[in-house]
Scaffold this motif. Structure first.
Motif, PDB file in Angstrom:
ATOM      1  N   ILE A  70       4.093 -12.520 -16.165  1.00  0.00           N
ATOM      2  CA  ILE A  70       4.695 -12.340 -17.490  1.00  0.00           C
ATOM      3  C   ILE A  70       5.977 -11.530 -17.339  1.00  0.00           C
ATOM      4  O   ILE A  70       6.045 -10.610 -16.530  1.00  0.00           O
ATOM      5  N   PHE A  71       6.990 -11.892 -18.115  1.00  0.00           N
ATOM      6  CA  PHE A  71       8.204 -11.083 -18.155  1.00  0.00           C
ATOM      7  C   PHE A  71       8.507 -10.711 -19.604  1.00  0.00           C
ATOM      8  O   PHE A  71       8.053 -11.364 -20.547  1.00  0.00           O
ATOM      9  N   TRP A  72       9.263  -9.626 -19.768  1.00  0.00           N
ATOM     10  CA  TRP A  72       9.561  -9.107 -21.103  1.00  0.00           C
ATOM     11  C   TRP A  72      10.951  -9.541 -21.536  1.00  0.00           C
ATOM     12  O   TRP A  72      11.879  -9.604 -20.731  1.00  0.00           O
ATOM     13  N   VAL A  73      11.099  -9.807 -22.829  1.00  0.00           N
ATOM     14  CA  VAL A  73      12.358 -10.319 -23.371  1.00  0.00           C
ATOM     15  C   VAL A  73      12.824  -9.437 -24.524  1.00  0.00           C
ATOM     16  O   VAL A  73      12.037  -9.100 -25.425  1.00  0.00           O
ATOM     17  N   ASP A  74      14.101  -9.064 -24.481  1.00  0.00           N
ATOM     18  CA  ASP A  74      14.749  -8.316 -25.566  1.00  0.00           C
ATOM     19  C   ASP A  74      16.136  -8.928 -25.751  1.00  0.00           C
ATOM     20  O   ASP A  74      17.110  -8.439 -25.202  1.00  0.00           O
ATOM     21  N   PRO A  75      16.227 -10.026 -26.515  1.00  0.00           N
ATOM     22  CA  PRO A  75      17.479 -10.800 -26.575  1.00  0.00           C
ATOM     23  C   PRO A  75      18.653  -9.998 -27.127  1.00  0.00           C
ATOM     24  O   PRO A  75      18.478  -9.117 -27.978  1.00  0.00           O
TER      25      PRO A  75
END
Length: 213
Positions: free
Chosen positions: A31-36
């Protein structure tokens, strides 16, 4: 990030910070984290119900439910050639659902699940995760009922994560990361209750939506 390190509480803290999880594919265990840099939101007073969608909602003869089959809704959202919902994410959302933080809205016809949407609620913020449609306009119908529910349940922020042409036509807009974080901080501090509002009849929903479109 190792999937074994992620708990439902860590996931909720991530949402409160404006971060959400994704996987590269169904088979990828990581899993990777996303903060666009730019975030999609759907203002609750700007949902656009087209004339064709209004006609569909009035005439379709469907049933709407809340949390009737959360697992089946997430499974249907992941049932596509490319998906970011892997087994770890699926399990985490089931746990959040049991904790009362993840919800689904389903559209049924002839006792068959034909459309739906699910997401995570934290204070007055709702983080829309995914939606699906097995018949024409089923996902749009689900989204219309969801927006109405959020507006009447005390929510002030509907996060759609990214903007697609589909969401843009329904009223979603894009804002900067900084503006999103400001709105998020205010929203999560507000009380809201996803389960409180009654689901309006189709005619009433159309009337509400066309007044705000």
């Amino acid at each position: 990030m190792d999937r074994r390190d992620i708990t439902p509480d860590i996931l909720l803290k991530a949402y409160a910070l404006g971060v959400f999880p994704m996987a590269e594919s169904r088979e990828d265990p990581e899993i990777f984290w996303v903060d666009p840099r730019h975030r999609g939101i759907l203002p609750l007073d700007q949902f656009h119900m087209s004339r064709s969608l209004a006609r569909h909602v009035r005439r379709s003869g469907f049933d709407v439910s809340i949390n009737r089959d959360f697992a089946a809704t997430v499974e249907a959202c992941a049932d596509r050639p490319e998906t970011w919902i892997n087994a770890t994410i699926f399990d985490l959302y089931l746990q959040l659902h049991r904790m009362g933080h993840a919800h689904s809205l389903e559209i049924w016809q002839d006792n068959q699940l034909i459309g739906g949407v699910y997401g995570v609620a934290l204070g007055g913020a709702f983080f829309g995760e995914s939606m699906f449609s097995r018949r024409d306009n089923a996902s749009k119908t689900a989204l219309a009922f969801l927006v109405d529910r959020l507006a009447h349940a005390g929510f002030t922020l509907f996060d759609t994560q990214f903007i697609t042409p589909h969401l843009s036509r329904l009223g979603a807009v894009e804002i900067t990361r900084a503006e999103y974080h400001q709105r998020l901080e205010t929203a999560v501090a507000r009380p809201a209750d996803f389960s409180t509002p009654e689901t309006p009849p189709p005619q009433e929903l159309v009337q509400r939506m066309t007044q705000t479109s």
